[in-house]
Design a protein around this motif. Structure first.
Motif, PDB file in Angstrom:
ATOM      1  N   GLN A  78      25.988  37.018 102.843  1.00  0.00           N
ATOM      2  CA  GLN A  78      26.108  36.584 104.346  1.00  0.00           C
ATOM      3  C   GLN A  78      27.356  36.114 104.704  1.00  0.00           C
ATOM      4  OE1 GLN A  78      24.153  37.740 106.662  1.00  0.00           O
ATOM      5  NE2 GLN A  78      22.064  37.974 105.645  1.00  0.00           N
ATOM      6  N   GLU A 125      26.014  44.198 113.390  1.00  0.00           N
ATOM      7  CA  GLU A 125      25.608  42.808 112.652  1.00  0.00           C
ATOM      8  C   GLU A 125      26.137  41.704 113.326  1.00  0.00           C
ATOM      9  OE1 GLU A 125      24.069  42.164 109.207  1.00  0.00           O
ATOM     10  OE2 GLU A 125      23.139  43.936 110.499  1.00  0.00           O
ATOM     11  N   ASP A 126      27.079  41.766 113.921  1.00  0.00           N
ATOM     12  CA  ASP A 126      27.648  40.371 114.660  1.00  0.00           C
ATOM     13  C   ASP A 126      28.178  40.650 116.028  1.00  0.00           C
ATOM     14  OD1 ASP A 126      28.780  37.856 115.015  1.00  0.00           O
ATOM     15  OD2 ASP A 126      30.429  37.763 113.601  1.00  0.00           O
ATOM     16  N   HIS A 129      30.543  38.076 117.381  1.00  0.00           N
ATOM     17  CA  HIS A 129      31.690  37.788 116.687  1.00  0.00           C
ATOM     18  C   HIS A 129      31.744  36.093 116.316  1.00  0.00           C
ATOM     19  CE1 HIS A 129      33.418  41.531 117.862  1.00  0.00           C
ATOM     20  NE2 HIS A 129      33.164  41.312 119.166  1.00  0.00           N
ATOM     21  N   SER A 131      31.593  35.256 113.118  1.00  0.00           N
ATOM     22  CA  SER A 131      32.493  34.973 112.253  1.00  0.00           C
ATOM     23  C   SER A 131      33.615  36.037 111.920  1.00  0.00           C
ATOM     24  CB  SER A 131      31.605  34.763 110.920  1.00  0.00           C
ATOM     25  OG  SER A 131      32.728  34.766 109.616  1.00  0.00           O
ATOM     26  N   HIS A 135      29.602  40.803 106.601  1.00  0.00           N
ATOM     27  CA  HIS A 135      28.374  40.938 105.933  1.00  0.00           C
ATOM     28  C   HIS A 135      28.545  41.991 104.611  1.00  0.00           C
ATOM     29  CE1 HIS A 135      24.001  41.907 105.551  1.00  0.00           C
ATOM     30  NE2 HIS A 135      24.088  41.527 104.535  1.00  0.00           N
ATOM     31  N   THR A 433      20.290  36.835 114.143  1.00  0.00           N
ATOM     32  CA  THR A 433      21.713  37.390 113.604  1.00  0.00           C
ATOM     33  C   THR A 433      22.237  36.026 113.101  1.00  0.00           C
ATOM     34  OG1 THR A 433      21.822  39.158 114.713  1.00  0.00           O
ATOM     35  CG2 THR A 433      23.935  38.470 114.098  1.00  0.00           C
ATOM     36  N   GLU A 434      22.805  35.093 114.072  1.00  0.00           N
ATOM     37  CA  GLU A 434      23.607  34.004 113.566  1.00  0.00           C
ATOM     38  C   GLU A 434      22.770  33.071 112.527  1.00  0.00           C
ATOM     39  OE1 GLU A 434      26.002  30.313 115.831  1.00  0.00           O
ATOM     40  OE2 GLU A 434      24.932  31.654 116.945  1.00  0.00           O
ATOM     41  N   GLN A 437      23.213  34.915 109.227  1.00  0.00           N
ATOM     42  CA  GLN A 437      24.395  34.882 108.963  1.00  0.00           C
ATOM     43  C   GLN A 437      25.063  33.368 108.056  1.00  0.00           C
ATOM     44  OE1 GLN A 437      26.948  35.819 112.071  1.00  0.00           O
ATOM     45  NE2 GLN A 437      26.598  37.899 112.010  1.00  0.00           N
TER      46      GLN A 437
END
Length: 630
Positions: A78, A125-126, A129, A131, A135, A433-434, A437
């Motif tokens: 992650q 996936e993000d 945004h 990060s 991943h 998601t967050e 991660q």
């Protein structure tokens, strides 16, 4: 990367000069050590790599295997883990080696013909945004290799001691090394040998069946879901179009698959739903053969073909969710009356399913959290009470992961008709998601996490959450960079001073703060850093101005932010930053324009936010976790 400050360097600058115990590190396991880490998995190697930065601390890492891991069970990395890799100096290399996961495709029964699967959507996936890091998927063995390299390149030249199996632990309560550990040295060409090691501290990183955990009387509580999965890494030829994309696949009658593309462009992993497990005969499902799992996968993937050419790894498991009620050897009733001496990390303290991609990632954060705390206590820079914060912080995280994993595992096991809406699976995925991660961890107030009275001065840096990087310009050379990426896993605290609106040298508030930092007895640089060390040896200071770098006179920046370092007393210019045009860190992270101080822990979590004038508060807070130095 900074070097040459101790003299000219022509070799690989990643290899730090040997120092302390690294100058003459004994090949054989010593009879007395400061820290004995049992288990060279993800949690153990991170703790070891952190402790390897402290030359005066004798740390040994033992593992019952005969040599390095070759086939790892975990593979999902992650973004928070990649952020941690950056701190240890190898993020760019492992990202280049890994497979980037940028989206997840969802496949469900085709409404026109439910016997066939059809792609219904794709989800980033993000999407928010969260990060700047990706991943990725990469073999766990390679993660361990990189951390082993970081250990070997550190001042202590640490290496894993292979072939030592933990037998027992006794707390003698006598002498400076009160833990008596019995190990069995196994060798293919010699009789087994019993070894006794006396340690100040022991870290149990020896997996889900941890003997260290049993030795301190910790019992993991939880349950199994009575649902089994077959997992295999495959090299195969297929016409399934999304074979190189992470996929959640639901069939009408045959169950589900979670597909994970792997590094190298050809390998992929399948988690194949094997259905409910009979609680009265749990052993039956474990006898499921690889051919049976492949046959099940082919049915789920219909109408697509799956021609398996090689199975690199295979296992069958039930989803289990267990977490210990404490992560050290001090029962709740005795907290505050004695120092923790034995700690458990990683799977020794919490276990959950692999499909959420959390096991290795959470384990590494356990090791990162504990490593620097042990080092600071052993160095005498922090009181022993600091060690209570490990269990206090990470046990709650373990419980959060179990709740998250139960939810996600149950969602994946659902049949399509059991969902409330056609988009329910995608919606659930976006909601986690967050957390998945690794960015939702928030440590509660403690001796190393402030109460938050002034948290509004830097809303983008919540206390207890990880310090989120942002782009800035380095004033000395105008280079645009991620400020957070400059922080190494070197055990230092970091104080980020966000200046007020005035230009460098023209702010009374900044002059007063700089004078306090440089001269006051309560300053971290004066009262809490030993004499004879560089001024930034224990507390690294950075200043961020609101002007562009072209508008800042570096000579007007207070000297405390440009410390003299190394044996030649060279000036370090690399912690003076400015905003970038159109990319203002003050706006991005909601920093008050009157300025603020953000104190960050060695493991990259925000400890406190204070106004520029709150020097007394800052000194008092630092004095709560750091011992006075002469």
């Amino acid at each position: 990367m900074q070097f040459h400050h101790q003299g000219y360097v022509s070799a690989d600058p990643r290899i730090q000069p040997a120092a302390g115990i690294g100058l003459n590190r004994p090949a054989e396991l010593p009879d007395h050590v400061d820290v004995l880490i049992v288990g060279a998995g993800p949690a153990g190697v991170v703790a070891a790599a952190q402790l390897a930065q402290f030359p005066e601390i004798t740390t040994r890492l033992v593992d019952r295997r005969a040599s390095r891991l070759e086939v790892g069970q975990a593979d999902g990395i992650q973004p928070r883990s990649v952020e941690t890799f950056e701190a240890f100096g190898f993020a760019d290399r492992i990202v280049a080696e890994g497979c980037r996961v940028v989206e997840t495709a969802f496949w469900k029964p085709d409404p026109k013909d439910p016997a066939r699967i059809a792609r219904t959507s794709r989800v980033l996936e993000d999407p928010n945004h969260v990060s700047e890091y990706p991943h990725i998927t990469v073999n766990q063995a390679r993660v361990l290799d990189y951390f082993s390299e970081a250990m070997a390149f550190a001042p202590t030249r640490m290496q894993t001691d292979w072939g030592y199996e933990f037998q027992s632990l006794e707390r003698t309560e006598t002498g400076s090394h009160p833990l008596k550990v019995t190990l069995l040295k196994k060798s293919a060409d010699a009789p087994d040998e019993t070894r006794i090691v006396h340690a100040r501290f022991v870290v149990g990183a020896d997996g889900a069946h941890s003997r260290v955990r049993a030795a301190i009387g910790c019992t993991p509580a939880g349950d199994s879901s009575n649902h089994a999965w077959g997992v295999m890494d495959l090299l195969a030829v297929t016409d399934f179009p999304d074979i190189r994309i992470k996929c959640a696949i639901q069939s009408d009658q045959e169950g589900s698959i979670l597909l994970i593309p792997r590094e190298g462009g050809h390998l992929f992993r399948l988690y194949v739903d094997l259905g409910e497990v009979d609680p009265a005969d749990r052993g039956a499902v474990r006898k499921t053969s690889v051919d049976q799992v492949i046959a099940r996968a082919r049915k789920i993937l219909h109408p697509y073909n799956l021609d398996v050419r090689d199975v690199a790894w295979f296992s069958v498991y039930e989803v289990g969710h267990r977490v210990c009620d404490r992560f050290d050897d001090v029962p709740p009733a005795e907290i505050g009356t004695r120092t923790p001496r034995v700690f458990i990390v990683g799977d020794a303290s919490h276990t959950h399913s692999a499909k959420a991609g959390q096991g290795m990632n959470v384990s590494m954060q356990d090791g990162f959290n504990l490593g620097w705390k042990l080092a600071h206590v052993l160095q005498g820079r922090s009181p022993a009470s600091l060690l209570h914060t490990y269990s206090g912080e990470r046990q709650v995280v373990g419980e959060d992961i179990i709740r998250f994993d139960k939810r996600w595992a149950s969602i994946l096991a659902k049949r399509p008709e059991d969902f409330s809406s056609p988009q329910a699976l995608e919606d659930a995925y976006l909601q986690i998601t967050e957390f998945a991660q690794g960015f939702m961890t928030c440590y509660p107030p403690s001796m190393i996490a402030g109460e938050g009275e002034y948290a509004g001065l830097a809303s983008g840096y919540p206390i207890g959450r990880r310090f989120r990087s942002a782009m800035v310009a380095r004033v000395a050379d105008g280079v645009a960079l991620h400020m957070g990426h400059e922080a190494r896993a070197d055990g230092r605290w970091r104080l980020y001073v966000f200046a007020d609106r005035a230009a460098a040298g023209q702010s009374e508030a900044m002059r007063t703060l700089a004078d306090w930092l440089q001269h006051a007895a309560e300053s971290p640089l004066r009262g809490y850093t030993p004499g004879g060390l560089d001024a930034n040896a224990w507390f690294d200071l950075s200043v961020i101005y609101q002007q562009l770098h072209t508008e800042i006179d570096i000579n007007q920046v207070p000297a405390v932010f440009k410390p003299a370092v190394g044996r030649f007393g060279l000036t370090d210019y690399e912690r003076v930053y400015s905003v970038l045009p159109g990319d203002d860190i003050f706006a991005q992270r909601q920093i008050d324009r009157d300025g603020a101080m953000v104190l960050v822990r060695p493991d990259q979590y925000v400890a406190h936010v204070l106004p520029l004038s709150a020097t007394i508060r800052l000194g008092k807070f630092i004095g709560g976790f750091t011992s006075r130095q002469s």
